[in-house]
Design an enzyme around this catalytic site. Structure first.
Site, PDB file in Angstrom:
ATOM      1  N   CYS A 130       1.010  -0.795   0.071  1.00 53.16           N
ATOM      2  CA  CYS A 130      -0.075  -0.026   0.444  1.00 53.16           C
ATOM      3  C   CYS A 130       0.359   1.288   0.059  1.00 53.16           C
ATOM      4  CB  CYS A 130      -0.252  -0.123   1.668  1.00 53.16           C
ATOM      5  SG  CYS A 130      -1.788   1.510   1.313  1.00 53.16           S
ATOM      6  N   CYS A 133      -0.129   4.104   2.030  1.00 52.57           N
ATOM      7  CA  CYS A 133      -0.176   3.854   3.312  1.00 52.57           C
ATOM      8  C   CYS A 133       0.892   3.635   3.968  1.00 52.57           C
ATOM      9  CB  CYS A 133      -0.677   2.185   3.742  1.00 52.57           C
ATOM     10  SG  CYS A 133      -2.114   1.545   3.352  1.00 52.57           S
ATOM     11  N   ASP A 134       1.990   3.793   3.283  1.00 51.32           N
ATOM     12  CA  ASP A 134       3.940   3.084   3.498  1.00 51.32           C
ATOM     13  C   ASP A 134       4.060   4.030   3.241  1.00 51.32           C
ATOM     14  OD1 ASP A 134       3.539   1.535   5.612  1.00 51.32           O
ATOM     15  OD2 ASP A 134       2.741  -0.447   4.235  1.00 51.32           O
TER      16      ASP A 134
END
Ligand code: NAP
Length: 306
Positions: A130, A133-134
């Protein structure tokens, strides 16, 4: 007992809940993480009519707010067991057992893994599924993105504002992702921000505590190249999480649930919508469409059967 249990709070499940609640049906939504599903992890969305450009998280928030204002009840849990072949549908969760006259499965799909040795070891230590997300963990670092579809394209665009350089590794020399976004990536490649590594697959992941480099094989020349990276974003599609349903519902060879045009599965009162359903186009707009169709059919089903 509820009229409808909806499992999965992505755009499909939330749209189904909006249609059902507006028809005065009682609805329980069971969601594993946070409402919005995959869309929460999507960056900008530019193909959902009515919004020229909107962040995935914001679109999800708006959909959830609309459903909540109509009285949606939500339980946050994984499903432990489905007992859905009888007239009353029962699901067991960590928060207890729930019953309804009908059930809508809006389970979405989970990220497909590369299937390379040590992949699990490096998750959170260089490997991510992701980018939104990261991505921020890789500020000014060198990363690779694997994939050739729209997700890999969007990951590259998102990461291009954060990281130093991106290697986009794809197993063919033609992409699945849309041509419009590919043009944007080609512009970034001209500036050296992105390097295309085509006809290539990741063969090995190297590093001690954290991922340091990857070995990438060119499928045509068989040449193996070591690329130093701090991060590897895997964006090679998704697969449905239908293991608990495989003995109950008719699935296709990839595990997607087969429905008719009203989203009915092979079991009466059980519906499937969104990405978990066998279909050609998996988009937010088609997920929403599935949700609306299912709820309208359910309203009819309940009036005839209860
Ligand atoms: P996808 O379209 O299925 O693409 C997956 C890519 O990964 C393909 O290029 C595939 O290669 C490659 N791949 C699959 N398995 C692999 C493996 N084991 N090793 C290496 N490469 C592998 O998946 P997606 O990009 O996640 O998109 C899923 C759906 O969501 C699509 O319908 C997409 O259009 C949609 N989506 C839309 C948007 C948007 O419109 N804003 C954004 C994101 C996603 P091959 O091409 O060789 O098969």
């Amino acid at each position: 007992m509820y009229d409808i249990i909806i499992v999965g709070g992505g755009p499909a499940g939330l749209t189904a809940s909006i249609y059902a609640l507006r028809a005065k049906k009682s609805v329980l939504l069971i969601e594993k993480f946070s409402p919005g599903g995959q869309v929460v992890q999507t960056g900008k969305i530019e193909n959902y009519p009515g919004f020229k450009s909107i962040e995935g998280a914001e679109l999800s928030r708006l959909m959830f707010e609309q459903a909540s204002d109509l009285g949606l009840e939500v339980v946050y849990s994984d499903i432990l067991n489905y007992d859905i072949t009888g007239k009353i549908k029962k699901v067991k969760t960590y928060e207890g057992e729930f019953e309804a006259k009908t059930i809508i499965l809006a389970l979405g799909a989970v990220a497909r893994q590369l299937d390379v040795e040590n992949e699990k070891k490096f998750v959170g230590k260089g490997i991510s599924y992701c980018a939104t997300c990261d991505g921020n963990f890789f500020k000014d670092k060198v990363v690779a993105v694997v994939g050739g579809g729209n997700t890999s394209f969007e990951d590259c665009l998102y990461l291009s504002d954060i990281v130093k350089k991106i290697y986009l590794i794809h197993r063919r020399d033609e992409f699945r992702g849309d041509a419009h976004t590919l043009e944007k990536l080609k512009t970034l490649a001209l500036n050296g921000k992105i390097e295309f590594v085509l006809n290539s697959v990741v063969k090995e992941l190297k590093g001690e505590e954290k991922l340091n480099s990857i070995l990438v094989e060119n499928k045509i020349s068989k040449e193996v190249r070591e690329i130093k990276v701090d991060g590897l974003f895997v964006a090679i599609g998704r697969q449905p999480d239908t293991a608990l349903l495989k003995d109950i519902l008719t699935l296709d060879k990839n595990g997607y649930i087969i429905t008719d045009e009203n989203m009915c599965t092979n079991v009466d009162g059980v519906y499937a919508i969104g990405d978990v359903r066998e279909k050609r186009l998996r988009q937010i707009v088609t997920a929403c469409s599935d949700g609306a169709i299912a709820s309208v059919d359910i309203i009819d089903y309940i009036s005839k059967n209860f």
